[in-house]
Write a protein that holds these residues in place. Structure first.
Motif, short mmCIF file in Angstrom:
data_model
loop_
_atom_site.label_atom_id
_atom_site.label_comp_id
_atom_site.label_asym_id
_atom_site.label_seq_id
_atom_site.Cartn_x
_atom_site.Cartn_y
_atom_site.Cartn_z
N VAL A 176 -44.65 25.43 25.26
CA VAL A 176 -45.50 25.67 26.09
C VAL A 176 -46.78 27.03 26.43
N GLY A 177 -46.01 27.86 26.43
CA GLY A 177 -46.76 29.23 25.97
C GLY A 177 -47.54 29.31 24.55
N ASP A 178 -47.03 28.45 24.06
CA ASP A 178 -47.78 28.46 21.92
C ASP A 178 -48.82 28.07 22.57
N LEU A 183 -54.28 27.09 21.95
CA LEU A 183 -56.17 27.52 23.22
C LEU A 183 -57.28 29.13 22.93
N GLY A 184 -56.16 30.31 23.05
CA GLY A 184 -56.77 31.02 23.49
C GLY A 184 -57.41 31.88 22.41
N ILE A 185 -56.64 31.00 21.24
CA ILE A 185 -57.25 31.57 19.61
C ILE A 185 -59.03 30.40 19.74
N GLY A 234 -49.02 32.59 26.37
CA GLY A 234 -48.37 32.76 25.24
C GLY A 234 -47.32 33.84 25.58
N ALA A 235 -48.01 34.51 25.33
CA ALA A 235 -47.17 35.75 25.60
C ALA A 235 -46.29 36.42 26.71
N THR A 269 -40.46 41.28 22.37
CA THR A 269 -41.85 42.37 22.68
C THR A 269 -43.00 41.62 21.83
N ALA A 270 -43.59 40.68 21.16
CA ALA A 270 -44.66 39.94 20.21
C ALA A 270 -45.97 39.90 21.55
N GLY A 271 -44.86 39.23 22.90
CA GLY A 271 -45.92 39.35 23.98
C GLY A 271 -46.54 40.11 24.45
N VAL A 272 -45.58 41.51 24.67
CA VAL A 272 -46.45 42.70 24.78
C VAL A 272 -47.52 43.33 23.43
N PHE A 273 -46.30 43.75 22.79
CA PHE A 273 -47.54 43.64 21.56
C PHE A 273 -48.56 43.02 21.60
#
Lengths: 638, 481
Positions: A176-178, A183-185, A234-235, A269-273
């Motif tokens: 769902v997030g991806d 879409l963002g990309i 996504g994050a 933490t990838a989302g934060v990054f």
């Protein structure tokens, strides 16, 4: 080949060797291969960190190869190491190495050891590809790669049904997030025509883009807000933020080292990054920053509140992770990205430490995870107790330990933002801080203090082997000193061009000038939390039961994690199943099979039967058919 | 009228003359030698056909004789070669079948040659009368061939049915010819065509009736629905080599005659005949596809299969273009090899005393994988599955239909070929997935081996490299349009 590329390739090689040849070369060599890869990677990371972050080296940019060239769509595989990446490199390769070593002891009896180490190294490769990316597509590649590794590792014990379900759940929720992320990309490519960070950020900063885009049925929306919100979805998925958090507690079905590495220190933490990396975009949209702040703040309180009542030792830490990620997000939301990254780093140390200690406890208790069946373990496993205590103190912000610096920086920034949302986040953060301390000490008290609940398990409890103890001690040192050493991170301009701040977004700069009471209030929260935990779980052990009985509704609400699982189950799973069954029975079986496939087949047979009946064998029938044919032709065609 | 003014060029008829003389010579030979001469006659037949094929190659371009009644052109030469193959291959592969079933004695070869002679005359005909002459020569020979095994009830029944119904069809054809003659005052193709080219040649109701009758008569010969009813019974009852011969040569001859009639005589009447042939095509494909589903006898199955194939060939005629005509020739050439190959195998099964029921082939793949594989390839080719030649045939036909704007017809054709694929593949299923019940010791005779391996080679070769075939057929239909 550049040494920087080797940071990625060494773990990948280890993963391939262990994964493909593991059975042939035996688990000993497979483990050796992966750990060698990790040591190379870690050593190179430290080297590059000392150049870029400690020294004043320039940002490293390398193009490895041209990846996709199609018309005006042009993506290459590249490496970008600036100070954000440098920190991530240290965290990822350092902690991953420690966890590889820890796993030697933890997974010693598992027959599938090579597979486990192969997955761990694969994960590390994907995570490193994610953080060293210099464009959004490679970021997405790493993003999906860590998702895959996470799925594989959560379901590592694939014979356990709950583990398989948890793995699938994690994968689906992340989808769902991806989806939003992808879409963002797409939106970025559509608006800017490129996916390179440098180009995109430069164009965004210079305002070279269409101010609004037409998105679905929302009509014209602000371009940057749309992109940022989609990326943030996504994050939210990857970092288990409020609404998309449900997979993280279940992910604890995986082996504990996995929880420590993937679901505490790095992947989540990838989302934060990503938000910090995309700061040049987020800074352009107040709306997006507001959403980030609110979601982060709500997650911090929500997860902490649920953590209060969990009895599974790993679930407590899982909700704690979720809550701490909330801190990082609302910090980013008030433009204190540096504080976010700082907390990300310190959190990686003490949360990994907590998980690994919990792993040591579970190991000692023969795979018992329920805290109600523990107690009094301090005497039996003093070293584990010691490091876990250090981790807890670091998490709860005991002065001069890691969490003290980073969490205070976040809370002070939120206060200093002097915006409505900032203040809201600050209040929520304080509230969460009290709860954090409470549940952390509740965990320690229930596990290590009091009387043993299960005497048989207690008497067999034993300290973990040295392969597990070593990493624990190293991480304990990190949990103590990471904050002190890392303070410069939140100093002005440490991240150089890697983090861009908008006009007037100077919460972090003002954080040093907040009133005295704001600075010490978190410590007050710590004291309150510890006192309550001590009161309820050491002084008056009957009290929790009474409280739970008194506030039954609230208690149940918390134990069920605000009923999200049940809500989603009803809203999505049941509905989807119903739609699916409807399509299956009505659509497929009745319409397609019934009328289509089988119906056509039956009709063919019936026609064939009819033809056979006509083919009677009598010559006058045949002649009759011919004459009829001629008559029809004559009638119709002349 | 002086002799030198007569338009007689016997050279143009050399192939036909050769066949006729040799056939009669062999008839005499067989009368004198009794059974002992059967082998000699067999090989003399082979050599005659080889000679005929060589003679056919002599000469080029278009020429007519007997006042335009007899035509040789690239088309007739191509078609005659196909007919020669369609005659010689069944004879070659069934030498010991003929011996084993008491059909030797030479007359069998002779009658077959006469049938082919009739077909060749049809292909070269330049007028309705000579067309009818060729047709009757061929048909009468076929009636005899179908009933060759007098002692076999099925065979006699087949011959009788074929004869009676064939007479009805001949009657229809003659009736149609007489109407055309009545309207136009001529029977030569050129005369009729030139009359129809004039303004007063349009809109005659009687002529339209004549066209319908002629098409009905020809439809019977190619077993197009609704004039197909004889085919399953006759195919099943006739001796297998005769069935093999019958499913190729008469069809080639009748299709060739249709080429002449439709493209040379009635090109201006295409509004009339296109819908009729379209109906024939759709019905034939339908009956071919559905009728085969419930068959248990392999020869009966092939009868329905041939009805279906005729349906596809008719699509090429309906397209009414050079591409369509070329598609028909491609299709019929490939069809020749597929059919002959399958019958070669059926004869081989017959040699071992296996019946003609599909269930007799149960589990063949276990015992004789090569034999089963070859059969499977023929079946797949008939179903039109690439890379076998059957696909190329269907492809050229459908391409022509699409180019000619007959897209619905092409779609219908593809759908029916999907239905038909079922029974071809069922044969494969029976051979590969069912348990064998008895022992198999199927072997090909020498001639059978040559025929089957040649056919197999051709369907692979043309399936992958159809270039030569397309070039030959393309050159052969240059004369039309």
């Amino acid at each position: 080949m550049s040494a920087n590329l080797l940071i990625l390739l060494a773990p990948l090689t280890g993963a391939l060797v262990a994964g493909l040849l593991g059975r042939r070369i035996g688990s000993g060599l497979a483990i050796a291969a992966t750990i060698t890869g990790m040591l190379i990677s870690a050593w190179l990371s430290i080297r590059v960190f000392s150049v870029v972050a400690v020294g004043d080296g320039p940002v490293i940019r390398e193009e490895i190869f041209s990846w996709i060239v199609a018309g005006n769509f042009n993506v290459h595989f590249g490496i970008l190491i600036d100070r954000i990446t440098a920190i991530m490199l240290i965290v990822v390769s350092g902690i991953s190495t420690l966890i590889h070593i820890y796993s030697i002891g933890y997974m010693a009896d598992d027959p599938d050891e090579p597979r486990f180490f192969s997955y761990l190294s694969l994960f590390t490769f994907a995570m490193l590809a994610l953080v060293t990316s210099d464009n959004f597509l490679q970021l997405f590649f790493g993003w999906e790669g860590v998702g895959l590794a996470s799925y594989l590792l959560i379901g590592f014990w694939y014979k356990k049904e709950s583990a398989c379900n948890a793995a699938i759940k994690a994968f689906l929720v992340n989808r769902v997030g991806d989806f939003g992320f992808a879409l963002g990309i797409f939106a970025i490519f559509m608006v800017f025509g490129t996916l390179d960070y440098d180009r995109v950020f430069q164009m965004a900063g210079a305002g070279e883009f269409k101010p609004t885009v037409d998105f679905l049925f929302f009509g014209d929306v602000d371009t940057i807000t749309l992109i940022c919100l989609l990326l943030f979805v996504g994050a939210m998925g990857k970092s288990a933020q409020f609404l998309l958090h449900t997979w993280l507690p279940d992910a604890m079905e995986g082996p504990t080292p996995v929880s420590a590495l993937i679901h505490a220190a790095t992947m989540v933490t990838a989302g934060v990054f990503m938000v910090c990396r995309a700061s040049p975009l987020f800074e352009l949209s107040e709306t997006a920053l507001g959403v980030v702040t609110v979601v982060g703040a709500v997650t911090a309180v929500f997860a902490a509140s649920v953590g209060l009542v969990q009895n599974d030792i790993k679930k407590v830490i899982a909700y704690s992770t979720c809550s701490q990620l909330g801190y990082m997000f609302f910090s980013a939301g008030v433009s204190a990205y540096a504080a976010s990254m700082f907390h990300l780093m310190t959190h990686a140390f003490f949360k990994a430490l907590l998980f690994l200690s919990a792993g040591a406890v579970i190991h000692a208790m023969h795979h018992e995870q329920d805290m109600r069946r523990m107690g009094g373990l301090a005497k039996k496993i003093p070293i584990t107790y010691g490091v876990m205590m250090l981790g807890t103190l670091a998490l709860t912000g005991f002065p001069f330990l890691a969490g003290f610096y980073s969490k205070d920086a976040i809370l002070e920034s939120a206060y200093a933002a002097h915006t409505g949302l900032g203040t809201f986040a600050w209040i929520m953060g304080m509230l969460a801080a009290v709860m954090t301390t409470f549940y952390s000490f509740r965990l320690v008290f229930m596990t290590f203090h009091g009387k043993p609940a299960d005497h048989h398990a207690y008497s067999h409890a034993h300290e973990a082997p040295w392969s597990m103890r070593g990493p624990l001690l190293v991480l304990a040192v990190g949990a103590v000193f990471a904050g002190m050493i890392g303070v410069p991170l939140v100093g002005e301009g440490w991240f150089k061009g890697a983090i861009v701040l908008g006009q007037g977004h100077d919460a972090l700069a003002h954080a040093h000038h907040v009133p005295f009471w704001v600075k010490w209030l978190p410590f007050g929260a710590f004291v309150v939390g510890v006192y309550l935990a001590w009161l309820m779980y050491v002084r008056l052990p009957t009290l929790p039961g009474i409280v739970a009985e008194t506030f039954r509704g609230t208690h149940r609400f918390l134990v069920n994690a605000w009923y999200f699982d049940r809500l989603y189950d009803w809203m999505f799973v049941t509905m989807a199943k119903k739609i699916g069954e409807g399509l299956w029975h009505t659509g497929d079986e009745t319409i397609i099979d019934g009328f289509g496939v089988n119906g056509a087949a039956k009709m063919c047979t019936r026609i064939a039967g009819g033809l056979r009946w006509v083919q009677s064998g009598y010559i006058y029938h045949y002649a009759f058919a011919m004459i009829v044919g001629v008559l029809v032709l004559v009638t119709v065609y002349t | 009228m002086a002799v030198e003014q007569l338009d007689i060029h016997l050279v143009l008829m050399m192939p036909e003359i050769l066949v006729a003389i040799m056939a009669m010579a062999l008839l005499l030979l067989s009368a004198w030698t009794h059974k002992g001469g059967a082998g000699v006659i067999h090989w003399l037949t082979m050599m005659t056909i080889v000679a005929v094929v060589l003679v056919i190659q002599v000469g080029s371009g278009t020429a007519t004789t007997f006042g335009g009644q007899f035509i040789t052109d690239d088309f007739s030469r191509y078609v005659k070669v196909v007919m020669c193959l369609g005659m010689v291959l069944p004879v070659l592969m069934s030498a010991d079948y003929i011996r084993g079933h008491g059909m030797d004695g030479g007359e069998y070869h002779v009658v077959t040659m006469f049938a082919m002679l009739g077909g060749m005359i049809m292909a070269s005909s330049g007028g309705f009368l000579i067309l009818y002459l060729g047709l009757e020569l061929m048909s009468l020979s076929l009636y005899v061939l179908a009933a060759w095994r007098r002692d076999d009830r099925c065979s006699s029944e087949a011959g009788l049915k074929y004869f009676v119904l064939g007479s009805v069809a001949s009657g229809l054809l003659l009736y149609g010819i007489s109407m055309v003659y009545g309207v136009t005052g001529g029977t030569g193709f050129a005369e009729v065509a030139s009359f129809l080219g004039k303004p007063e040649g349009h809109g005659s109701q009687l002529l339209a009736l004549g066209v319908v009758m002629i098409l009905a008569g020809m439809g019977f010969k190619i077993a197009a629905v609704p004039f197909h009813m004889w085919a399953p019974d006759v195919y099943q009852g006739a001796p297998t080599p005769v069935t093999a011969f019958m499913s190729v040569v008469p069809k080639v001859a009748a299709i060739a005659a249709l080429f002449r009639i439709l493209f040379d005589v009635f090109p201006t009447y295409h509004v009339q005949w296109v819908p009729i042939l379209q109906l024939f095509a759709v019905l034939s494909m339908a009956v071919g596809a559905f009728g085969g589903l419930v068959q248990t006898n392999i020869k009966r199955l092939l009868a329905y299969s041939s009805i279906g194939h005729v349906g596809y060939m008719l699509i090429g005629l309906v397209a009414n273009s050079q591409a369509g005509a070329q598609g028909v020739l491609v299709y019929i050439t490939i069809y020749l090899f597929m059919t002959v190959g399958v019958f070669g195998l059926i004869i081989a099964f017959d040699r071992q005393g296996l019946g003609e029921n599909i269930s007799d082939y149960q589990g063949l793949a276990r015992k004789q994988p090569v034999m089963a594989f070859v059969m499977a390839m023929f079946m797949f080719s008939m179903a039109g599955i690439p890379p076998l030649a059957g696909f190329i045939g269907k492809f050229s036909i459908f391409m022509a239909a699409v180019k000619g704007g007959f897209i619905p017809l092409a779609v219908v054709g593809v759908l029916f070929s999907a239905v038909g694929a079922f029974y071809y593949i069922r044969v494969v299923k029976v051979m590969y997935f069912d348990q064998p019940e008895g022992e198999f010791k199927v072997t090909l005779s020498g001639g059978g081996f040559i025929v089957v391996s040649l056919s197999l080679f051709m369907i692979f070769f043309w399936g992958i490299l159809p270039g030569d075939l397309l070039a030959w057929t393309g050159a052969s239909v240059q004369a039309f349009h």
